[in-house]
Design a protein around this motif. Structure first.
Motif, PDB file in Angstrom:
ATOM      1  N   SER A   1      37.247  31.108  42.884  1.00 47.41           N
ATOM      2  CA  SER A   1      38.406  30.222  42.896  1.00 47.41           C
ATOM      3  C   SER A   1      38.519  29.509  44.239  1.00 47.41           C
ATOM      4  O   SER A   1      38.593  30.144  45.291  1.00 47.41           O
ATOM      5  CB  SER A   1      39.693  31.021  42.640  1.00 47.41           C
TER       6      SER A   1
ATOM      7  N   ALA B   1      43.330  33.714  37.266  1.00 47.99           N
ATOM      8  CA  ALA B   1      43.006  35.102  37.605  1.00 47.99           C
ATOM      9  C   ALA B   1      43.995  36.098  37.022  1.00 47.99           C
ATOM     10  O   ALA B   1      43.841  37.301  37.201  1.00 47.99           O
ATOM     11  CB  ALA B   1      42.952  35.275  39.121  1.00 47.99           C
TER      12      ALA B   1
ATOM     13  N   THR C   1      44.671  39.254  40.839  1.00 48.44           N
ATOM     14  CA  THR C   1      44.699  38.142  41.794  1.00 48.44           C
ATOM     15  C   THR C   1      43.771  38.365  42.980  1.00 48.44           C
ATOM     16  O   THR C   1      43.174  37.415  43.502  1.00 48.44           O
ATOM     17  CB  THR C   1      46.139  37.907  42.286  1.00 48.44           C
TER      18      THR C   1
ATOM     19  N   ASP D   1      40.333  36.764  42.845  1.00 48.02           N
ATOM     20  CA  ASP D   1      40.170  35.308  42.775  1.00 48.02           C
ATOM     21  C   ASP D   1      39.046  34.785  43.668  1.00 48.02           C
ATOM     22  O   ASP D   1      38.207  33.999  43.212  1.00 48.02           O
ATOM     23  CB  ASP D   1      41.487  34.616  43.132  1.00 48.02           C
TER      24      ASP D   1
ATOM     25  N   LEU E   1      49.033  33.575  42.372  1.00 47.59           N
ATOM     26  CA  LEU E   1      48.128  33.105  43.425  1.00 47.59           C
ATOM     27  C   LEU E   1      48.899  32.371  44.519  1.00 47.59           C
ATOM     28  O   LEU E   1      48.560  32.466  45.705  1.00 47.59           O
ATOM     29  CB  LEU E   1      47.057  32.193  42.832  1.00 47.59           C
TER      30      LEU E   1
END
Length: 223
Positions: free
Chosen positions: A113, A163, A105, A108, A81
């Motif tokens: 996130s 993630a 990712t 996310d 990330l």
């Protein structure tokens, strides 16, 4: 579960794709000749993503007009990330920087996130280096050899980020078939989890691509 091993993303606005138009190809050759492209890897050295990215760097240059040098650079953190955020907000947007991030990712932001500082739709997605089966493994001293046993006994597994496959796979299995995986977070990359298994810090690892297992730790199965 089947999914692509590594998603490769270019910095927003950048391009490393070769155009089929001859004039565009010539302009690209003029731009890239004598230049260096940085290929950033969202995990620590020695893991599967690192191995794939370095193999890509060795061969991709001959498919880019001007044949620029491609230099792999590791930027681990939070299951890649950190790199995804950096590519989106900081990296050069002139085609001289791209990266390989975790296959999950890009989701996310969709998973809520607050640390994802990018819009995945605005990345220039280049491609994937593989498509295969991922597995969960347990260290031989745990006595766990089947998924059914993980439904009865807790198995600690290393995690690289919320993630990342290392975290998502055990969470999904816990929620759907009631396994007892316990995630120990904070590892910068898969190779660090492997070392943690050998040291006894964790008991296993999930979301591990089978080709990566064989490529990096075949000796575990030969012993």
């Amino acid at each position: 579960m089947r999914s692509a091993t590594a998603a490769v993303a270019a910095a927003v606005g950048g391009t490393t794709c070769v155009s089929r138009d001859w004039s565009a190809s010539r302009r690209s050759a003029d731009f890239y000749k004598g230049k260096t492209i940085d290929l950033y890897i969202g995990y620590s050295a020695g893991g599967g993503y690192d191995v794939y990215a370095r193999a890509l760097a060795r061969h991709m240059t001959r498919f880019i007009p001007g044949n620029p040098a491609i230099v792999p650079k590791n930027m681990p953190g939070a299951g890649s990330l950190v790199l995804a955020n950096w590519l989106y907000n900081v990296a050069a947007r002139d085609g001289t920087a791209f990266g390989t991030i975790g296959r999950g990712t890009a989701f996310d932001p969709l998973l809520g996130s607050t640390k994802a500082q990018f819009d995945a739709d605005k990345f220039n997605w280049i491609g994937s280096t593989n498509d295969e089966v991922s597995v969960c493994v347990a260290w031989h001293t745990t006595g766990i050899a089947t998924l059914e046993q993980v439904m009865q006994k807790e198995l600690t597994v290393g995690g690289t980020g919320p993630a990342a496959d290392t975290d998502q796979f055990p969470k999904v299995l816990n929620a759907t078939i009631h396994t007892k995986f316990k995630i120990i977070a904070g590892y910068p990359g898969g190779n660090d989890i492997d070392l943690a298994m050998e040291r006894g810090e964790v008991m296993g690892r999930c979301g591990w691509s089978w080709s990566s297992v064989i490529a990096t730790h075949k000796h575990w199965f030969d012993e």
